[in-house]
Design a protein around this motif. Structure first.
Motif, PDB file in Angstrom:
ATOM      1  N   GLY A   1      21.270  26.385 -28.963  1.00  0.00           N
ATOM      2  CA  GLY A   1      22.374  26.043 -28.066  1.00  0.00           C
ATOM      3  C   GLY A   1      22.347  24.590 -27.652  1.00  0.00           C
ATOM      4  O   GLY A   1      23.396  23.945 -27.534  1.00  0.00           O
ATOM      5  N   SER A   2      21.162  24.041 -27.436  1.00  0.00           N
ATOM      6  CA  SER A   2      21.055  22.623 -27.085  1.00  0.00           C
ATOM      7  C   SER A   2      21.492  21.743 -28.251  1.00  0.00           C
ATOM      8  O   SER A   2      22.177  20.730 -28.071  1.00  0.00           O
ATOM      9  N   LEU A   3      21.096  22.139 -29.464  1.00  0.00           N
ATOM     10  CA  LEU A   3      21.539  21.412 -30.654  1.00  0.00           C
ATOM     11  C   LEU A   3      23.057  21.445 -30.762  1.00  0.00           C
ATOM     12  O   LEU A   3      23.700  20.426 -31.062  1.00  0.00           O
ATOM     13  N   CYS A   4      23.643  22.599 -30.496  1.00  0.00           N
ATOM     14  CA  CYS A   4      25.095  22.737 -30.580  1.00  0.00           C
ATOM     15  C   CYS A   4      25.800  21.879 -29.535  1.00  0.00           C
ATOM     16  O   CYS A   4      26.810  21.219 -29.832  1.00  0.00           O
ATOM     17  N   ASP A   5      25.286  21.894 -28.309  1.00  0.00           N
ATOM     18  CA  ASP A   5      25.908  21.121 -27.234  1.00  0.00           C
ATOM     19  C   ASP A   5      25.880  19.632 -27.549  1.00  0.00           C
ATOM     20  O   ASP A   5      26.851  18.899 -27.311  1.00  0.00           O
ATOM     21  N   LEU A   6      24.768  19.159 -28.107  1.00  0.00           N
ATOM     22  CA  LEU A   6      24.676  17.751 -28.488  1.00  0.00           C
ATOM     23  C   LEU A   6      25.596  17.427 -29.668  1.00  0.00           C
ATOM     24  O   LEU A   6      26.139  16.326 -29.760  1.00  0.00           O
ATOM     25  N   THR A   7      25.774  18.383 -30.560  1.00  0.00           N
ATOM     26  CA  THR A   7      26.637  18.158 -31.723  1.00  0.00           C
ATOM     27  C   THR A   7      28.106  18.117 -31.325  1.00  0.00           C
ATOM     28  O   THR A   7      28.855  17.248 -31.756  1.00  0.00           O
ATOM     29  N   SER A   8      28.513  19.069 -30.492  1.00  0.00           N
ATOM     30  CA  SER A   8      29.934  19.148 -30.130  1.00  0.00           C
ATOM     31  C   SER A   8      30.319  18.143 -29.060  1.00  0.00           C
ATOM     32  O   SER A   8      31.476  17.718 -28.994  1.00  0.00           O
TER      33      SER A   8
END
Length: 396
Positions: free
Chosen positions: A368-375
């Motif tokens: 989820g942290s990876l996703c938040d940084l990506t989006s």
């Protein structure tokens, strides 16, 4: 040829989501079309992640300031309410505060210091030392706060939150008194009715208040747990995880997330023949080293995820192996030895030295942290994240 690329996280563009849209269909179409356009093959255990914001919007999970005010009146009645430990946020809390104040006669607003729960600072800890203030024992009035620290402007937003929150309460028609303290029970000197607005420490806060004799103790997670005059709601988190939609409307944290992720997984399997993992994500769980803000203002990173995302990584530390068990090897021989070790590693490495320094966090929090940084949180237009290779390792 062996694969030379590990984890890849891609933002997937999607249409602007509106209330009532079939989001599961939109997600599947957007992912399949994007991957086909780039000639990217879908793999087993790839991950599709969808931001909670578009799921809440598709569900129409909205409420108004008046809905919040009505729930406040129903649950607290008349009189003075202590509102304690809110975060300093125009997006997250200011509109909630308007509704809370509109449903009360007087608000005693108790702000934690030197920072709120997620790291927004009112002042540096060094300044407390300089002024001789003990944050664990001293209760400051607004006048005492101003005398010692003056006007405090948030470095990112340019807002004096003490002034801003005070004005919001007055404009909503309630009387306001602002104090600064870090012990939850300090509010009981002012009122026995308390709304705890902290996120991750809320259970402890409510327990301490009840034990100390508070008459009514609720948290943000206890408001809007059911519809109020036809509003949206969240039975698990109430107002936690909500965001400002307009000046009068709040988008709540989405409901029924588990059913949604399982629906997307089933549709992807039917469409592509591949079983991917699916999750809904909100804020990532990481701290900014400069601004000191801990990003996680949602109650959880992921409110819904498929079974393949349960658990924690079970990884060995490559540099530990290279420096210890296989310190006498190099080149292809070293590579082969480490790869073989990984293939034969124990199913549970907890407590073993070979896993020291790996990240002991849940998969959903990491991904989820990876996703938040990506989006991101702005205008990238990628509310869907597609991740490949996350479950690969050096041996593969």
């Amino acid at each position: 040829m062996e694969r030379l690329i590990g984890t890849v996280s891609r933002g997937i563009r999607a249409p602007i989501i509106r209330e009532g849209d079939d989001l599961a269909a939109i997600v599947v179409d957007s992912v399949v079309n994007a991957l086909e356009s780039e000639n990217i093959a879908i793999g087993e255990k790839d991950v599709i992640a969808v931001t909670e914001a578009v799921l809440g919007r598709a569900q129409g999970n909205y409420a108004t300031v008046d809905n919040v005010a009505a729930d406040m009146r129903a649950k607290f009645g008349t009189g003075t309410v202590g509102v304690i430990f809110p975060i300093l946020s125009r997006n997250r809390f200011s509109i909630l505060l308007r509704g809370i104040a509109k449903g009360a006669d007087k608000i005693v607003l108790m702000l934690s210091y030197p920072s709120d729960e997620v790291g927004n600072h009112l002042m540096d800890m060094d300044l407390l030392d300089e002024k001789g203030v003990d944050p664990w024992h001293d209760i400051l009035t607004e006048a005492q706060f101003r005398e010692k620290f003056g006007k405090v402007i948030h470095p990112f937003t340019g807002v004096d939150y003490v002034e801003y929150y005070g004005n919001l309460i007055r404009e909503a028609g309630a009387e306001v008194e602002i104090i600064f303290a870090n012990r939850a029970t300090d509010i009981l000197k002012y009122t026995k009715k308390v709304l705890a607005c902290d996120i991750h420490t809320r259970k402890r806060t409510k327990r301490l208040l009840k034990a100390a004799g508070a008459e009514i103790v609720l948290g943000l997670d206890d408001l809007l747990t059911a519809p109020v005059d036809g509003s949206g709601f969240n039975p698990d988190y109430g107002l936690l995880g909500s965001n400002k939609a307009t000046e009068e409307r709040i988008k709540l944290f989405p409901r029924d997330c588990q059913a949604f992720v399982e629906d997307v997984q089933a549709r992807m399997l039917k469409r592509t023949g591949k079983k991917v993992e699916v999750m809904v994500y909100g804020d990532g769980a990481f701290k900014d080293p400069v601004g000191k803000i801990w990003e996680l203002a949602d109650p959880v990173v992921s409110p819904g995820y498929t079974d393949g995302l349960v658990g924690q990584p079970n990884e060995v530390k490559l540099k530990y192996l290279a420096d210890n068990q296989f310190a006498d090897l190099k080149g292809d021989e070293l590579k082969a030895a480490i790869s073989d070790f990984i293939r034969k590693k124990d199913a549970d490495l907890v407590g073993q030295m070979v896993s020291q320094g790996t990240t002991p966090r849940r998969l959903t929090d990491l991904i989820g942290s990876l996703c938040d940084l990506t989006s991101g949180s702005g205008d990238k237009g990628t509310p869907i994240i597609y991740i490949q290779g996350y479950f690969d390792n050096y041996a593969k």
